[in-house]
Design a protein around this motif. Structure first.
Motif, PDB file in Angstrom:
ATOM      1  N   ARG A 108       0.810  -1.216   0.000  1.00  0.00           N
ATOM      2  CA  ARG A 108       0.000   0.000   0.000  1.00  0.00           C
ATOM      3  C   ARG A 108       0.846   1.269   0.000  1.00  0.00           C
ATOM      4  N   SER A 162      -0.374   3.046   5.236  1.00  0.00           N
ATOM      5  CA  SER A 162      -0.847   3.660   3.995  1.00  0.00           C
ATOM      6  C   SER A 162      -0.210   5.035   3.865  1.00  0.00           C
ATOM      7  N   GLN A 194      -5.852   3.277   0.287  1.00  0.00           N
ATOM      8  CA  GLN A 194      -5.859   1.840   0.553  1.00  0.00           C
ATOM      9  C   GLN A 194      -5.969   1.052  -0.752  1.00  0.00           C
TER      10      GLN A 194
END
Length: 468
Positions: free
Chosen positions: A14, A272, A336
């Protein structure tokens, strides 16, 4: 004695394009001067502990070894997993190894890719967890939540255990937004950090009760292990037969001897780009920038420029990440979904999923500067005293031009020293090797030409790093 166990696997997809399969986020300097792994090791410093044990994928072994060397850590053990089987088997391997040295060893299990801002508070929580572990408890660290996060599992605390922690009432899966708000309002819920402290012996006893096949497979994998340079290689066949399960599912959610110690120390798993934005320093407009960045009328951005100027005009709530071979532009609320791009790259067999343009090797690094039909240009950097494998190629010839330092080059049965601004030529099929005999870094330009230029056209005949 406390035995730090650092789990250094994972791909960090991510955080693409900065984090990639062969150089994931734990080996990158995302939040400090050092890499995430190095920062994890650094925060152990005032704690009296045994040499750390690191568990990683085989393809990351030289990254781990080099980052340990840079930290001046020479006594760590590096355990190589032939393939990932999740956290429960990895911790079982560490427990078995620690008990070979000290039957009453305590394991402090940490992930290599977490951020902890307040290290002093972290040490206090470790001290509390240690006291509970010495009483036979399996302790998990529960992060005091700062907002209604839906990306983490939660731990609900039960009755108190003195000043040190609480019994665990229950573990709960990642909630939806409404449930997360309820947890925050009610109180008594913590984010599940994935960090633990417990007796190696107690952990194996509990695992033996719930997952005996896992313990058996781990014992067999260690029993058939071999030593290779600084690494311990598990018996691959035995380890692949091991059930794959997380420590939470295998033990922590099933045992009755589980405790939680609150951790209020500025923790983040940097899962993230938006998480990285949240923990980064920001300007008055809410922008977090790294590298050569120029902004105009832009707000709440994360801009990471690795190699060139990145400029923005009149935009907000974006993530912009530039590397030598890729650029990511994403809305901050949808980062995400970056993993969907990674999956597509993987499905199409594109190298941007796994490699950066710069590729790290145990001897140094190479940068693919240019390529086209039947040619490729690389800048090769070789560390002092390092040597590439003795090799040959079936489909390509190579020209080497030394930019700085001195190269010791062997072509066939002839060895020579090549200095700055000098060059040499390696024909197709010719056995050759390259070495840096000096005390300064060797840099050279390599021009490859031929019908096929892939890395799998390297036939290694002899290698000091065990890659033959």
């Amino acid at each position: 004695m406390l035995y730090p166990v650092i789990l250094a696997g994972g791909s960090g997809s991510r955080l693409w394009p900065l984090s990639r399969q062969l150089r994931p986020k734990q080996f990158l300097p995302l939040t400090g001067v050092g890499t995430m792994l190095q920062e994890t090791l650094k925060r152990l410093s005032p704690i009296e502990h045994h040499a750390p044990l690191l568990i990683c994928n085989e393809e990351h072994r030289f990254l781990v070894a080099e980052q340990l060397r840079q930290q001046g850590i020479n006594d760590a053990r590096i355990l190589l997993e032939p393939e990932g089987r999740n956290t429960a088997p990895a911790i079982a391997l560490a427990a078995l190894q620690a008990m070979e040295v000290e039957p009453e060893a305590l394991l402090l299990v940490l992930a290599a890719d977490h951020l902890i801002r307040d290290v002093a508070k972290f040490h206090v929580s470790v001290g509390h967890a240690r006291r509970l572990a010495e009483q036979g408890q399996l302790v998990t660290f529960g992060v005091v939540p700062t907002h209604a996060e839906t990306g983490y599992g939660y731990i609900q605390r039960g009755e108190g255990q003195g000043e040190f922690g609480f019994q665990v009432k229950r573990f709960v899966e990642k909630p939806d937004a409404i449930t997360a708000e309820e947890y925050l309002a009610v109180g008594g819920y913590y984010w599940n950090s994935g960090m633990f402290l417990f007796s190696a012996k107690r952990y194996l006893e509990e695992l033996e009760c719930f997952q005996p096949a896992m313990v058996k497979a781990c014992r067999a994998a260690l029993g058939g292990a071999s030593e290779d340079l600084d690494f311990t290689r598990l018996d691959a066949e035995a380890f692949k037969a091991c059930p794959a399960e997380s420590v939470d599912y295998a033990v922590m959610e099933r045992t009755e001897r589980v405790s939680v110690v609150p951790l209020d120390a500025g923790w983040s798993d940097i899962g993230s780009w938006s998480a990285l934005w949240e923990v980064s320093e920001r300007d008055a407009q809410g922008n977090a920038c790294h590298g050569d960045v120029m902004l105009y009328d832009s707000h709440n951005l994360l801009v990471h420029a690795d190699h060139r100027l990145v400029a923005t005009v009149g935009v907000e709530d974006l993530v912009v990440v530039e590397t030598k071979d890729s650029v990511l532009v994403a809305h901050k609320n949808r980062v995400q979904e970056v993993k969907q791009i990674v999956e597509r790259l993987k499905a199409e067999g594109r190298s941007e999923q796994s490699n950066h343009r710069e590729v790290y090797r145990p001897w140094g690094v190479y940068d693919s500067i240019d390529n086209g039909e039947r040619y490729q240009v690389k800048r090769i950097t070789v560390k002092p005293g390092a040597k590439l494998s003795v090799q040959m190629h079936h489909h390509r010839a190579e020209h080497w031009v030394v930019v700085s330092g001195t190269a010791k080059v062997t072509i066939g049965d002839k060895t020579s020293l090549i200095s700055e601004n000098e060059s040499t030529y390696i024909p197709i099929g010719q056995v050759h090797s390259l070495e840096n005999p000096g005390v300064i870094t060797l840099e050279l330009i390599e021009v490859q030409s031929g019908s096929y230029l892939g890395e799998d056209d390297i036939v290694r005949l002899k290698d000091q790093y065990g890659r033959c």
